[in-house]
Enzyme design. Structure first.
Site, PDB file in Angstrom:
ATOM      1  N   HIS A 218       0.851  -1.205   0.000  1.00  0.00           N
ATOM      2  CA  HIS A 218       0.000   0.000   0.000  1.00  0.00           C
ATOM      3  C   HIS A 218       0.886   1.254   0.000  1.00  0.00           C
ATOM      4  CE1 HIS A 218      -3.141  -2.508   2.403  1.00  0.00           C
ATOM      5  NE2 HIS A 218      -3.640  -2.321   1.200  1.00  0.00           N
TER       6      HIS A 218
ATOM      7  N   LYS B 244     -16.018  -6.225   6.686  1.00  0.00           N
ATOM      8  CA  LYS B 244     -15.022  -6.915   5.857  1.00  0.00           C
ATOM      9  C   LYS B 244     -14.226  -7.956   6.651  1.00  0.00           C
ATOM     10  CE  LYS B 244     -11.502  -6.311   2.448  1.00  0.00           C
ATOM     11  NZ  LYS B 244     -10.407  -5.560   1.944  1.00  0.00           N
TER      12      LYS B 244
ATOM     13  N   ARG C 240      -2.648  -5.679  -8.031  1.00  0.00           N
ATOM     14  CA  ARG C 240      -1.597  -6.703  -7.920  1.00  0.00           C
ATOM     15  C   ARG C 240      -1.807  -7.730  -9.039  1.00  0.00           C
ATOM     16  NH1 ARG C 240      -3.211  -7.762  -1.856  1.00  0.00           N
ATOM     17  NH2 ARG C 240      -5.133  -7.711  -3.032  1.00  0.00           N
TER      18      ARG C 240
ATOM     19  N   SER D  79      -3.122  -7.475   3.208  1.00  0.00           N
ATOM     20  CA  SER D  79      -3.337  -7.343   4.652  1.00  0.00           C
ATOM     21  C   SER D  79      -3.768  -8.672   5.244  1.00  0.00           C
ATOM     22  CB  SER D  79      -4.412  -6.291   4.937  1.00  0.00           C
ATOM     23  OG  SER D  79      -4.023  -5.047   4.424  1.00  0.00           O
TER      24      SER D  79
HETATM   25  O1  PNS Z   1      -9.013  -2.192   0.924  1.00  0.00           O
HETATM   26  P1  PNS Z   1     -10.124  -2.415  -0.043  1.00  0.00           P
HETATM   27  O2  PNS Z   1     -10.975  -3.556   0.383  1.00  0.00           O
HETATM   28  O3  PNS Z   1      -9.674  -2.556  -1.440  1.00  0.00           O
HETATM   29  O4  PNS Z   1     -11.004  -1.087  -0.004  1.00  0.00           O
HETATM   30  C1  PNS Z   1     -12.322  -1.118  -0.453  1.00  0.00           C
HETATM   31  C2  PNS Z   1     -12.925   0.288  -0.380  1.00  0.00           C
HETATM   32  C3  PNS Z   1     -12.785   0.882   0.991  1.00  0.00           C
HETATM   33  C4  PNS Z   1     -12.214   1.174  -1.390  1.00  0.00           C
HETATM   34  C5  PNS Z   1     -14.425   0.138  -0.767  1.00  0.00           C
HETATM   35  O5  PNS Z   1     -15.019  -0.826   0.070  1.00  0.00           O
HETATM   36  C6  PNS Z   1     -15.199   1.454  -0.681  1.00  0.00           C
HETATM   37  O6  PNS Z   1     -15.039   2.301  -1.527  1.00  0.00           O
HETATM   38  N1  PNS Z   1     -16.020   1.595   0.362  1.00  0.00           N
HETATM   39  C7  PNS Z   1     -16.849   2.763   0.558  1.00  0.00           C
HETATM   40  C8  PNS Z   1     -18.308   2.471   0.185  1.00  0.00           C
HETATM   41  C9  PNS Z   1     -18.552   2.657  -1.294  1.00  0.00           C
HETATM   42  O7  PNS Z   1     -18.353   3.718  -1.846  1.00  0.00           O
HETATM   43  N2  PNS Z   1     -19.001   1.582  -1.986  1.00  0.00           N
HETATM   44  C10 PNS Z   1     -19.353   1.654  -3.378  1.00  0.00           C
HETATM   45  C11 PNS Z   1     -18.235   1.310  -4.294  1.00  0.00           C
HETATM   46  S1  PNS Z   1     -18.053  -0.439  -4.423  1.00  0.00           S
END
Ligand code: PNS
Length: 164
Positions: free
Chosen positions: A17, A41, A92, A130
């Site tokens: 990251h 999650k 990735r 992670s």
């Molecule tokens: O670390 P990750 O799992 O790749 O992150 C995911 C994240 C936080 C980017 C995603 O879950 C997110 O954007 N969450 C906020 C809610 C949202 O906007 N959801 C709609 C898009 S899928």
């Protein structure tokens, strides 16, 4: 002002990251690392949102155009609030692609003024995640070089506590 958001759950932040964040900081005037609450999650995060944000703040302290901010909303709403036009995600192996593609499409559907852009992982971090780091540390393996040092120290303590 060319402002980008680097969103994620970051439970915890890995050196993969951080590599993406650092490379984004060289491409944009300002980078805001957006730490999602994401309570569902993977059965709930190991670290609180404030801990996750603090680990990143500590690790990006040398990058003056990077800031960190927790959020619990739609990502596009945060992007609009902060006037950020770009969402940066690390990519990735191909296994990431389907999920990332879906999120990018949905975000575009929600607001087509916000572009998702991907930064490819370097080979060294291609298989770093992670969840893998938590699994290795959970079985007592070394995660040195995979996460920032303060994170690896706190992680082994935390995993021992949660195993009790
Ligand atoms: O670390 P990750 O799992 O790749 O992150 C995911 C994240 C936080 C980017 C995603 O879950 C997110 O954007 N969450 C906020 C809610 C949202 O906007 N959801 C709609 C898009 S899928």
């Amino acid at each position: 002002m060319n402002r980008a958001l680097c969103p994620g759950t970051f439970d915890p932040v890995t050196n993969g990251h951080l590599d993406v964040i650092e490379r984004a900081s060289g491409l944009f005037d300002e980078v805001i690392v957006a730490v999602a609450l994401n309570p569902e999650k993977g059965g709930g995060p190991l670290f609180s949102i404030d801990e996750r944000a603090a680990f990143i703040r500590d690790a990006v302290a040398h990058l003056p155009n990077v800031s960190v901010r927790p959020f619990d909303s739609l990502l596009v709403d945060l992007a609009r609030e902060l006037d950020a036009r770009v969402i940066i995600k690390g990519l990735r192996a191909v296994t990431d692609f389907e999920r990332e593609f879906q999120m990018a499409q949905l975000n575009y559907r929600l607001d087509d003024r916000i572009e998702t852009m991907f930064i490819m992982s370097i080979p060294e971090y291609m298989y770093l995640s992670s969840s893998a780091v938590k699994e290795i540390a959970g079985f007592g393996g070394s995660v040195e070089g995979l996460v920032p040092d303060p994170v690896s120290q706190i992680m082994s303590v935390r995993l021992r506590e949660t195993a009790r």
